[in-house]
Write an enzyme that holds these catalytic residues in place. Structure first.
Site, PDB file in Angstrom:
ATOM      1  N   GLY B  13       0.816  -1.208   0.000  1.00  0.00           N
ATOM      2  CA  GLY B  13       0.000   0.000   0.000  1.00  0.00           C
ATOM      3  C   GLY B  13       0.851   1.261   0.000  1.00  0.00           C
ATOM      4  O   GLY B  13       0.673   2.144   0.836  1.00  0.00           O
ATOM      5  N   ASN B  91       1.700  -2.243   5.497  1.00  0.00           N
ATOM      6  CA  ASN B  91       1.043  -0.939   5.653  1.00  0.00           C
ATOM      7  C   ASN B  91      -0.342  -0.895   5.022  1.00  0.00           C
ATOM      8  O   ASN B  91      -1.194  -0.116   5.459  1.00  0.00           O
ATOM      9  CB  ASN B  91       1.933   0.140   5.020  1.00  0.00           C
ATOM     10  CG  ASN B  91       1.199   1.440   4.834  1.00  0.00           C
ATOM     11  OD1 ASN B  91       0.976   2.189   5.784  1.00  0.00           O
ATOM     12  ND2 ASN B  91       0.760   1.725   3.605  1.00  0.00           N
ATOM     13  N   TYR B 156     -12.213  -2.168  11.543  1.00  0.00           N
ATOM     14  CA  TYR B 156     -10.877  -1.563  11.433  1.00  0.00           C
ATOM     15  C   TYR B 156     -10.090  -1.716  12.735  1.00  0.00           C
ATOM     16  O   TYR B 156      -8.925  -2.132  12.728  1.00  0.00           O
ATOM     17  CB  TYR B 156     -11.027  -0.082  11.077  1.00  0.00           C
ATOM     18  CG  TYR B 156      -9.728   0.644  10.807  1.00  0.00           C
ATOM     19  CD1 TYR B 156      -9.070   0.504   9.587  1.00  0.00           C
ATOM     20  CD2 TYR B 156      -9.173   1.482  11.766  1.00  0.00           C
ATOM     21  CE1 TYR B 156      -7.885   1.181   9.339  1.00  0.00           C
ATOM     22  CE2 TYR B 156      -7.984   2.161  11.517  1.00  0.00           C
ATOM     23  CZ  TYR B 156      -7.349   2.017  10.303  1.00  0.00           C
ATOM     24  OH  TYR B 156      -6.178   2.695  10.059  1.00  0.00           O
ATOM     25  N   LYS B 160      -6.612  -3.853  13.484  1.00  0.00           N
ATOM     26  CA  LYS B 160      -5.401  -3.224  14.008  1.00  0.00           C
ATOM     27  C   LYS B 160      -4.988  -3.828  15.351  1.00  0.00           C
ATOM     28  O   LYS B 160      -3.798  -3.923  15.655  1.00  0.00           O
ATOM     29  CB  LYS B 160      -5.605  -1.710  14.139  1.00  0.00           C
ATOM     30  CG  LYS B 160      -5.830  -1.012  12.781  1.00  0.00           C
ATOM     31  CD  LYS B 160      -4.655  -1.209  11.841  1.00  0.00           C
ATOM     32  CE  LYS B 160      -4.781  -0.399  10.560  1.00  0.00           C
ATOM     33  NZ  LYS B 160      -3.600  -0.591   9.673  1.00  0.00           N
TER      34      LYS B 160
END
Lengths: 78, 248
Positions: B13, B91, B156, B160
């Site tokens: 990314g 990333n 999300y 993470k």
């Protein structure tokens, strides 16, 4: 053409940095040849590549010695 | 600047946002950078051209990191081309925000696959070549919401938080081969991803940050470069928050 035993021996010598004379059929990867858990996984992957085969985890667990590897590969690959 | 002279570094990314800053920073520090992009091919071309004009090295690869086959092929391509791989920066990340009652399975899966599963597949792919080298660095880009949570981001923040567990386990698994694995967890960073927020939301957010401003992507990239460099030779399994004091 090398035998299965010769090919297996060469892989073990390369991977573990041991002398060819130490690679006896009864030698255990972890107890006699100084392999740790990562080394044994890498050895199985090297065998798979050399013999163009796929070794199931359940079979891989049983491959503890040089002789185990040779007899498994003689039976299942070549 | 931590030197990364001639180190081969893969950044997933890398065509936008924090990833772009990491690519540019690593290239400026002397690394041979390979980065992936999914849709922003124009951005990727611009980055490569900008860096080439400065005699810096970057190669772009179109790659959907949610596809394990794509990721495996990418790493094999890089190792074949460069003969080594020193660093991997996981990333690539997306958001599909929404309150849990309205969140679709697809929104959950897309975020987990791109943000978390890709870090697993890429790490798996680099593990062997790095083990052979007896040297390697993996840096996972987390987020402060992986520790604090955030309404509207169950997918999300879970991805993470998952990266933290992955970081710590991988660090323990590979430490004996001198492969160091760490996580950089940014707080609020000014990128396309956060541009989606309204001015009001941004102000409300920044009010809660002790440093009272968002980070620049470069301020994240310099920390990533530290973990990739020889300057951090005895640090593994750590999460470093780059958040202006938000979670302090």
């Amino acid at each position: 053409m090398s035998t299965v035993a010769e090919r297996v021996t060469q892989i073990i010598v390369d991977k573990l940095g041991v002398e060819e004379s130490q690679v006896k059929p009864e030698a255990s990867f972890t107890n006699d040849l100084g392999a740790d858990s990562l080394d044994t996984v890498e050895l199985i992957m090297d065998f798979e590549r050399e013999f163009d085969t796929s070794i199931e985890d359940s079979d891989a667990e049983k491959i503890q010695t040089v002789g185990d590897a040779v007899s498994y590969l003689e039976k299942n690959a070549g | 600047m931590s030197s990364l002279q001639d180190k081969v570094i893969v950044v997933t990314g890398g065509s936008r946002g924090i990833g772009e800053a990491i690519v540019r920073h690593c290239a400026a520090a002397g690394a041979k950078v390979h980065f992936t992009y999914r849709s922003s091919s124009a951005n990727a071309d611009t980055i490569v051209a900008n860096l080439a004009a400065k005699n810096l090295s970057a190669v772009s690869h179109k790659c959907d990191v949610a596809s394990p086959d794509d990721v495996q092929a990418l790493i094999e391509t890089v190792v074949k081309a460069e003969g080594a791989i020193h660093g991997l920066v996981n990333n690539a990340g997306i958001t599909r925000d929404g309150l849990v009652m309205r969140m679709k399975d697809e929104d959950w899966d897309a975020v987990i696959d791109t943000n978390l599963k890709s870090a697993f597949t890429a790490s798996r792919a680099v593990a062997r070549p790095m083990m052979k080298q007896r040297n390697g660095r993996i840096v996972n880009i987390g987020s402060i919401v992986g520790q604090t949570g955030n309404a509207g981001q169950v997918n999300y923040s879970a991805s993470k938080a998952g990266l933290i567990g992955l970081t710590k386990s991988l660090a323990k698994e590979l430490a004996s081969r001198n492969i160091l694995v760490n996580c950089v967890a940014p707080g609020y960073v000014a990128t396309d991803m956060t541009d989606k927020l309204t001015e009001e939301q941004t102000q409300a957010f920044e009010k809660n940050i002790p440093m009272q401003r968002s980070a620049t992507p470069e301020e994240v990239a310099t920390v990533v470069a530290f973990f990739l460099s020889d300057a951090s030779g005895y640090v593994t399994g750590q999460v470093l928050n780059v958040d202006g004091g938000l979670a302090a």
